[in-house]
Every structure is written in C-alpha cells, then in structure tokens.
Motif scaffolding. Structure first.
Motif, mmCIF file in Angstrom:
data_model
loop_
_atom_site.group_PDB
_atom_site.id
_atom_site.type_symbol
_atom_site.label_atom_id
_atom_site.label_comp_id
_atom_site.label_asym_id
_atom_site.label_seq_id
_atom_site.Cartn_x
_atom_site.Cartn_y
_atom_site.Cartn_z
ATOM 1 N N UNK A 23 0.850 -1.204 0.000
ATOM 2 C CA UNK A 23 0.000 0.000 0.000
ATOM 3 C C UNK A 23 0.881 1.247 0.000
ATOM 4 N N UNK A 24 1.907 1.242 0.844
ATOM 5 C CA UNK A 24 2.843 2.365 0.893
ATOM 6 C C UNK A 24 3.581 2.552 -0.419
ATOM 7 N N UNK A 25 3.969 1.427 -1.062
ATOM 8 C CA UNK A 25 4.671 1.508 -2.346
ATOM 9 C C UNK A 25 3.765 2.063 -3.440
ATOM 10 N N UNK A 26 2.483 1.707 -3.401
ATOM 11 C CA UNK A 26 1.534 2.216 -4.402
ATOM 12 C C UNK A 26 1.445 3.735 -4.298
ATOM 13 N N UNK A 27 1.244 4.240 -3.088
ATOM 14 C CA UNK A 27 1.116 5.686 -2.923
ATOM 15 C C UNK A 27 2.433 6.412 -3.176
ATOM 16 N N UNK A 32 5.655 9.819 -6.813
ATOM 17 C CA UNK A 32 6.901 9.982 -7.572
ATOM 18 C C UNK A 32 6.643 10.386 -9.023
ATOM 19 N N UNK A 33 5.456 10.143 -9.525
ATOM 20 C CA UNK A 33 5.118 10.557 -10.883
ATOM 21 C C UNK A 33 5.387 9.478 -11.912
#
Length: 115
Positions: A23-27, A32-33
C-alpha cells in the motif's frame, strides 16, 4: 513463446492494498510521478527463458492523450513480452554482430530494429 500479458490494473491495485508495505509503495509510486512507458512492469519466466513485459501504447498518440495506453476488449492493460538475453556477470561485452547472430538476424536488421 508467450506473446502477451494482460491484466486488470484496478484489481491488481486492490489486491495489493491488502499488504501495508505494498500500500505504501503504491502511494509512493503515485507521488513519484510517471516513468517512461518502455519501463518493464513484469517478468515472465518460461523454463530457463525470461521475458520482460512492456505496456502497449498507441504510437499515434502522446503521453497524457486519452487512449495512449492500449486496453484490450475487457478494458485490461496489455503488455508485449520481449525475451531477456541473459549473460553471466563476468561475460565479455558482445558486439552488435554477435548479438544479431544470437538473435538469428543480420547486423543491419538489428540496426533497423533499434531505430
């Protein structure tokens, strides 16, 4: 040889939201764009052979144009699969002729594919 990978992006994200780290990596990825569209998004292995999955795009459109990233009839994203040429870390550098020979094409054909 597999030719294509198709997947439902929304389902993939929703499944990954079950894991707090993902979840943290998705956001973080959203923050990051965008990345270049030729960035591999998955690896598919078939026996000893590996393939990189690159999202299909409509070459007649530009990033940020609607429909730039191609979807199949179900609305799923599709990716073309390209064989990954693997070598050991201590292998010497291959010339263009050697790469072309390994691919079963001429050096001129390789040059045209890279344009």
């Amino acid at each position: 040889m597999p030719e294509q990978l198709s997947f439902d992006l929304k389902q993939l994200i929703r499944v990954c939201l079950n894991d707090p780290d993902l979840r943290g990596e998705i956001f973080a990825g959203i923050d990051a764009g965008p990345l270049p569209v030729r960035t591999p998004i998955a690896t598919v292995k078939e026996g000893e052979t590996s393939y990189s999955a690159i999202i299909r795009v409509d070459r007649e459109k530009a990033p940020n144009d609607e429909g730039f990233i191609v979807r199949d009839g179900l609305g799923w994203l599709t990716a073309r699969l390209s064989e990954v040429v693997q070598s050991s870390h201590d292998a010497s550098t291959m010339s263009a002729d050697q790469v072309a020979s390994q691919m079963g094409i001429t050096a001129d054909e390789l040059k045209n594919k890279l344009k």
